[in-house]
Design a protein around this motif. Structure first.
Motif, mmCIF file in Angstrom:
data_model
loop_
_atom_site.group_PDB
_atom_site.id
_atom_site.type_symbol
_atom_site.label_atom_id
_atom_site.label_comp_id
_atom_site.label_asym_id
_atom_site.label_seq_id
_atom_site.Cartn_x
_atom_site.Cartn_y
_atom_site.Cartn_z
ATOM 1 N N ILE A 82 16.877 -22.534 11.553
ATOM 2 C CA ILE A 82 17.055 -21.118 11.911
ATOM 3 C C ILE A 82 16.011 -20.695 12.934
ATOM 4 O O ILE A 82 16.313 -20.022 13.922
ATOM 5 N N ASN A 83 14.757 -21.101 12.710
ATOM 6 C CA ASN A 83 13.691 -20.730 13.638
ATOM 7 C C ASN A 83 13.751 -21.504 14.943
ATOM 8 O O ASN A 83 13.205 -21.066 15.949
ATOM 9 N N ILE B 155 16.690 -22.217 16.394
ATOM 10 C CA ILE B 155 17.733 -21.473 17.115
ATOM 11 C C ILE B 155 17.191 -20.132 17.608
ATOM 12 O O ILE B 155 17.507 -19.691 18.716
ATOM 13 N N ASP B 156 16.360 -19.496 16.799
ATOM 14 C CA ASP B 156 15.814 -18.182 17.154
ATOM 15 C C ASP B 156 14.621 -18.331 18.095
ATOM 16 O O ASP B 156 13.466 -18.160 17.722
ATOM 17 N N GLY B 157 14.911 -18.697 19.344
ATOM 18 C CA GLY B 157 13.863 -18.713 20.358
ATOM 19 C C GLY B 157 13.032 -19.968 20.441
ATOM 20 O O GLY B 157 11.931 -19.945 21.007
ATOM 21 N N TYR C 257 11.107 -21.489 18.488
ATOM 22 C CA TYR C 257 9.765 -21.264 17.932
ATOM 23 C C TYR C 257 8.868 -20.419 18.829
ATOM 24 O O TYR C 257 7.705 -20.154 18.466
ATOM 25 N N PRO D 138 8.770 -17.213 19.428
ATOM 26 C CA PRO D 138 8.218 -16.045 18.734
ATOM 27 C C PRO D 138 7.040 -16.395 17.822
ATOM 28 O O PRO D 138 6.114 -15.592 17.678
ATOM 29 N N ARG D 139 7.067 -17.562 17.210
ATOM 30 C CA ARG D 139 5.927 -17.983 16.389
ATOM 31 C C ARG D 139 4.747 -18.381 17.262
ATOM 32 O O ARG D 139 3.599 -18.060 16.961
ATOM 33 N N LYS E 284 8.537 -11.532 18.364
ATOM 34 C CA LYS E 284 9.807 -11.820 19.043
ATOM 35 C C LYS E 284 9.755 -11.387 20.509
ATOM 36 O O LYS E 284 10.245 -12.095 21.387
ATOM 37 N N TYR F 200 10.152 -14.247 23.329
ATOM 38 C CA TYR F 200 11.282 -14.275 24.261
ATOM 39 C C TYR F 200 10.849 -13.989 25.694
ATOM 40 O O TYR F 200 11.472 -14.479 26.644
#
Length: 465
Positions: free
Chosen positions: A242-243, A245-247, A249, A251-252, A257, A261
């Motif tokens: 999930i992480n 796909i969401d950028g 990593y 954002p971490r 975020k 991004y």
């Protein structure tokens, strides 16, 4: 005039390093240890023999190579067995990384770009946090940086020197022994030199000979570890798709975020904009881009074929190509106005995010000391560390060393050895270890009369009725 410019560069470089170093020092003991930090601290006990340390590692930290725990052990032998002292090992690694990232950038682009890269690294909240954590990630970061630094020296035929090859072999072997994910750097180096041979007829015999020696040394030192890892059907902290796909990593890596991004989209824009220079000209940009690509591609392929393994901290070294490529590619933009706008945004947003993260920093780790200090104020000082998975030994070792008098002030019991004449006691739960349900079978003759809840640590006061 030139001497003044050189002096200003050195002053700025030193200024950024001081800011980065002070930020790592600031709040270094802001939080307690994670359980895995407690585990490393327990394994690295200086009083243990070499064999005992290896045995503890094999039984408890088997997913990680033993290298970091051994380095920590000898660090604690020299400076003392104390959790607060232990944190200075990753701190030193983090500071050394801030020092070396600039010189690496200078090998890629010989202008003022290294100043922006150094500034971004010194303001990176991700680097700062892992430079305060007693785990191998900041050591992985500095050894990866040294690996890359000497690799660029080895393939630079104009400045070739035998000592660079020796250092490249040493630091590469150490780098891969800290964490096998760093082998991604080796695959990137092989791909990059092969690409340059086919497209630019560049031959790197010295590198390939070094690579063979590095691979042999790594297998010799880590053969049993590699076999044990291949045999696992699942891996700790796996299934983090999930992480990814969401950028990817980002954002971490960059604190939020918005920042994640921003960095990701800026990097993609620059790669597209400067693509001809990256792929068609004889420079080192493609090498760093290859590290980024392989850092996701290789673990994902391994996850499909065997078991998911990708997690952001395992590829912490990906920050090196990101922090180098963005400033370098920005300085390749021909549109000066666009370049200055992006650089200004990068500096302002990164600085703002840095200040927010530092001065409004939330506690994210378990607050054992806070709970115990609250319990000390109460009349009841009987405590049961309830951890069905058997991790109480790590926690207790940490608490004894962080508060040497704690066993005099509080009475600790195993639940199964609780004395029958005790009419009340506190149950202390580290919530992830009890699957976030702190339920104790007291055979129905005890009831909960008080609760204390903090970040990941709950304490319930039971009293006989």
């Amino acid at each position: 005039m030139l001497s003044h410019l050189k002096l200003n560069k050195k002053f700025l470089y030193l200024f950024f390093l001081i800011i980065g170093t002070l930020t790592i020092f600031y709040q270094i003991n802001f939080e307690d240890f994670w359980l895995d930090e407690m585990q490393s601290f327990w394994i690295a006990d200086p009083q243990l023999s070499w064999i005992e340390t290896l045995q503890r590692h094999r039984e408890n930290d088997y997913h990680n190579p033993v290298f970091f725990n051994l380095v920590l052990k000898y660090f604690l032998i020299v400076f003392g067995y104390d959790p607060e002292i232990a944190r200075y090992l990753p701190l030193i690694c983090g500071v050394l990384f801030l020092i070396i990232i600039g010189p690496i950038t200078r090998q890629v682009k010989k202008d003022n770009t290294f100043l922006l890269t150094t500034a971004l690294a010194c303001l990176s909240i991700y680097i700062i946090k892992y430079s305060q954590e007693v785990r191998p990630y900041s050591l992985l970061l500095i050894t990866s940086a040294l690996n890359i630094y000497y690799f660029l020296k080895v393939i630079d035929k104009k400045k070739y020197h035998k000592k660079n090859t020796v250092f490249f072999i040493i630091f590469s072997t150490i780098n891969y022994s800290v964490n096998p994910f760093s082998l991604i750097i080796l695959f990137s180096q092989i791909f990059f030199t092969t690409y340059k041979y086919f497209f630019f007829k560049s031959r790197y015999i010295q590198f390939y000979l070094s690579a063979l020696l590095i691979i042999f040394s790594y297998l010799l030192l880590n053969y049993s570890y590699i076999l044990s890892q291949i045999s696992f059907e699942n891996y700790m902290l796996s299934s983090d798709i999930i992480n990814v796909i969401d950028g990817l990593y980002f954002p971490r890596f960059f604190g939020s975020k918005i920042m994640g991004y921003f960095y990701l989209l800026l990097l993609i824009f620059l790669i597209i904009k400067i693509r001809k220079k990256i792929f068609l000209e004889n420079n080192n940009y493609l090498f760093f881009l290859t590290i980024i690509f392989f850092s996701y591609f290789i673990p994902l392929i391994y996850g499909i074929l065997n078991t998911p393994v990708l997690h952001d901290r395992y590829i912490i070294f990906i920050l090196i190509p990101i922090l180098i490529l963005i400033p370098c590619l920005l300085n390749e933009l021909r549109n000066q106005r666009l370049k200055h706008i992006f650089i200004l945004l990068l500096i302002l947003l990164t600085t703002g995010n840095h200040l927010i993260e530092i001065f409004d920093r939330p506690k994210t780790k378990p607050e054992f000391n806070f709970v115990l200090n609250q319990i000390k104020k109460k009349d009841n000082n009987n405590i049961v560390l309830y951890n069905p998975r058997g991790t109480s030994i790590f926690i207790m070792n940490y608490l004894i060393n962080i508060q040497p008098d704690i066993e005099k002030e509080l009475n600790f019991y195993d639940f199964k050895n609780l004395k029958e004449n005790i009419n009340s006691f506190w149950v202390l739960c580290y919530m992830p270890e009890v699957y976030f349900e702190c339920k104790v079978d007291t055979k129905f003759n005890f009831e909960i009369i008080e609760k204390k809840k903090t970040r990941l640590v709950h304490a319930y006061l039971y009293e006989r009725y």
